[in-house]
Write a protein that holds these residues in place. Structure first.
Motif, PDB file in Angstrom:
ATOM      1  N   TYR A 200     -16.232 -61.010  38.260  1.00 59.76           N
ATOM      2  CA  TYR A 200     -16.482 -62.167  37.214  1.00 59.76           C
ATOM      3  C   TYR A 200     -18.117 -61.977  36.613  1.00 59.76           C
ATOM      4  O   TYR A 200     -19.116 -61.992  37.728  1.00 59.76           O
ATOM      5  CB  TYR A 200     -16.231 -63.349  37.951  1.00 59.76           C
ATOM      6  N   GLU A 208     -15.946 -68.194  39.421  1.00 60.72           N
ATOM      7  CA  GLU A 208     -16.593 -67.007  40.374  1.00 60.72           C
ATOM      8  C   GLU A 208     -15.808 -67.247  41.869  1.00 60.72           C
ATOM      9  O   GLU A 208     -15.384 -66.426  42.327  1.00 60.72           O
ATOM     10  CB  GLU A 208     -17.925 -67.242  40.632  1.00 60.72           C
ATOM     11  N   TYR A 211     -12.194 -66.144  41.432  1.00 64.68           N
ATOM     12  CA  TYR A 211     -12.218 -64.621  41.342  1.00 64.68           C
ATOM     13  C   TYR A 211     -12.095 -64.063  42.542  1.00 64.68           C
ATOM     14  O   TYR A 211     -11.327 -63.073  43.035  1.00 64.68           O
ATOM     15  CB  TYR A 211     -13.098 -64.296  40.553  1.00 64.68           C
ATOM     16  N   GLU A 266     -14.727 -72.567  30.820  1.00 66.49           N
ATOM     17  CA  GLU A 266     -14.460 -72.140  32.229  1.00 66.49           C
ATOM     18  C   GLU A 266     -14.192 -73.090  33.123  1.00 66.49           C
ATOM     19  O   GLU A 266     -15.399 -73.678  33.147  1.00 66.49           O
ATOM     20  CB  GLU A 266     -15.252 -70.781  32.240  1.00 66.49           C
ATOM     21  N   ILE A 282     -10.098 -69.646  32.862  1.00 66.77           N
ATOM     22  CA  ILE A 282     -11.100 -68.693  32.955  1.00 66.77           C
ATOM     23  C   ILE A 282     -11.395 -68.107  31.612  1.00 66.77           C
ATOM     24  O   ILE A 282     -12.469 -67.139  31.688  1.00 66.77           O
ATOM     25  CB  ILE A 282     -10.836 -67.553  34.129  1.00 66.77           C
TER      26      ILE A 282
END
Length: 314
Positions: A200, A208, A211, A266, A282
């Motif tokens: 990311y 983050e 991910y 996001e 995202i």
């Protein structure tokens, strides 16, 4: 008789293979994607058989429709002839009444048209010419009724056959669609995405964190660190940036501010299925979520389910 031949041909269509005999339920959890694909191919063959059986009967149906059109074209003439015959019968009855034979004539006219000819034998006092004229008039009335009955029977049969074929086709197509969904699930389970190289590059700590969980297994009621359910993942992701959320999608709905789709950023949350599921936006129209026990934490299109309830920002 042409009508009977067409009716018999139409009835033969009803013998098309019953859909229920062609279809069988399949369980994705008990089948590999190759096995499901083989079943999809088999169902497509079944569908082709139904369609080809219909095509083979199309000529008979076309003949039936032509006969229907022929009868409909005849009806105005038959109705006119029947009306003329009825008027002639009325004149005959009036003449008989003045001659004292009204009761006898009424016995002929009061019955079903199909029985009129039999009743004529009782009118022994009629001349041969009178008998022939009366019989011809009665036959005109009977012919109209017969052709109307044939028309109704053909129309009903044709409609029923078309409905039956459409139903078979729809049922098989629905089965194929269900099998294709099962195939997608089985294939995804057999070939989980490799997120080892997923990185990311954005600035959202929430995304983050999400991910970093890609590829982790789903676990009912789990909120990490190695397995997650949907609201456990969103709780953990927002907890990583210091925001506390309950471990429940409906509660998280109440704990977030409503935003529109156009306002999504996001880390915002996307809610599904009457607040029974939640994922993390995202960007690019995608979310990260923990879907169910058959797969892992993964990235999917935001509209994967088509049942979005709304959007929230903690």
């Amino acid at each position: 008789m042409r009508t009977r031949r067409i009716a018999a041909a139409i009835a033969a269509v009803a013998l098309l293979p019953a859909t229920a005999a062609l279809l069988s339920a399949s369980q994705a959890s008990a089948q590999t994607s190759d096995e499901i694909q083989a079943e999809i191919d088999e169902r497509n063959e079944d569908l082709e058989k139904v369609i080809e059986d219909f095509n083979a009967k199309r000529e008979e149906l076309d003949d039936a429709n032509q006969l229907i059109a022929d009868i409909e074209a005849e009806l105005p003439l038959l109705e006119a002839a029947s009306l003329e015959a009825t008027e002639a019968l009325g004149e005959f009855a009036a003449s008989a009444y003045t001659g004292g034979d009204f009761a006898m004539v009424n016995s002929v006219l009061s019955g079903d048209p199909a029985d009129f000819a039999d009743r004529l034998m009782y009118l022994e006092n009629l001349t041969s010419a009178e008998n022939e004229a009366l019989a011809a008039n009665l036959a005109q009335v009977e012919e109209l009724q017969t052709r109307k009955s044939e028309l109704e029977a053909l129309q009903a049969s044709a409609d029923e056959i078309l409905e039956d074929i459409e139903k078979q086709q729809e049922e098989i197509e629905a089965e194929i669609a269900a099998l294709e969904e099962e195939y997608d699930d089985a294939y995804a389970e057999e070939n989980p995405p490799d997120y080892s190289d997923s990185n990311y590059s954005g600035s959202s700590g929430v995304v983050e964190f999400a991910y970093a969980q890609l590829g982790d297994p789903y676990g009912y009621g789990d909120a990490g660190p190695d397995s997650w359910d949907c609201s456990g993942l969103t709780q953990g992701a927002w907890g990583a940036v210091g925001v506390s959320l309950s471990h429940n999608a409906a509660m998280q709905w109440d704990e977030t501010a409503r935003i529109s789709r156009d306002e999504l950023q996001e880390g915002d949350l996307v809610f599904y299925n009457n607040l029974s599921h939640v994922g993390i936006y995202i960007g690019g129209g995608e979310i990260i979520h923990a879907p169910n026990s058959s797969t892992v934490v993964k990235i999917v299109d935001m509209d994967y389910s088509g049942s979005i309830d709304g959007y929230g920002r903690p």
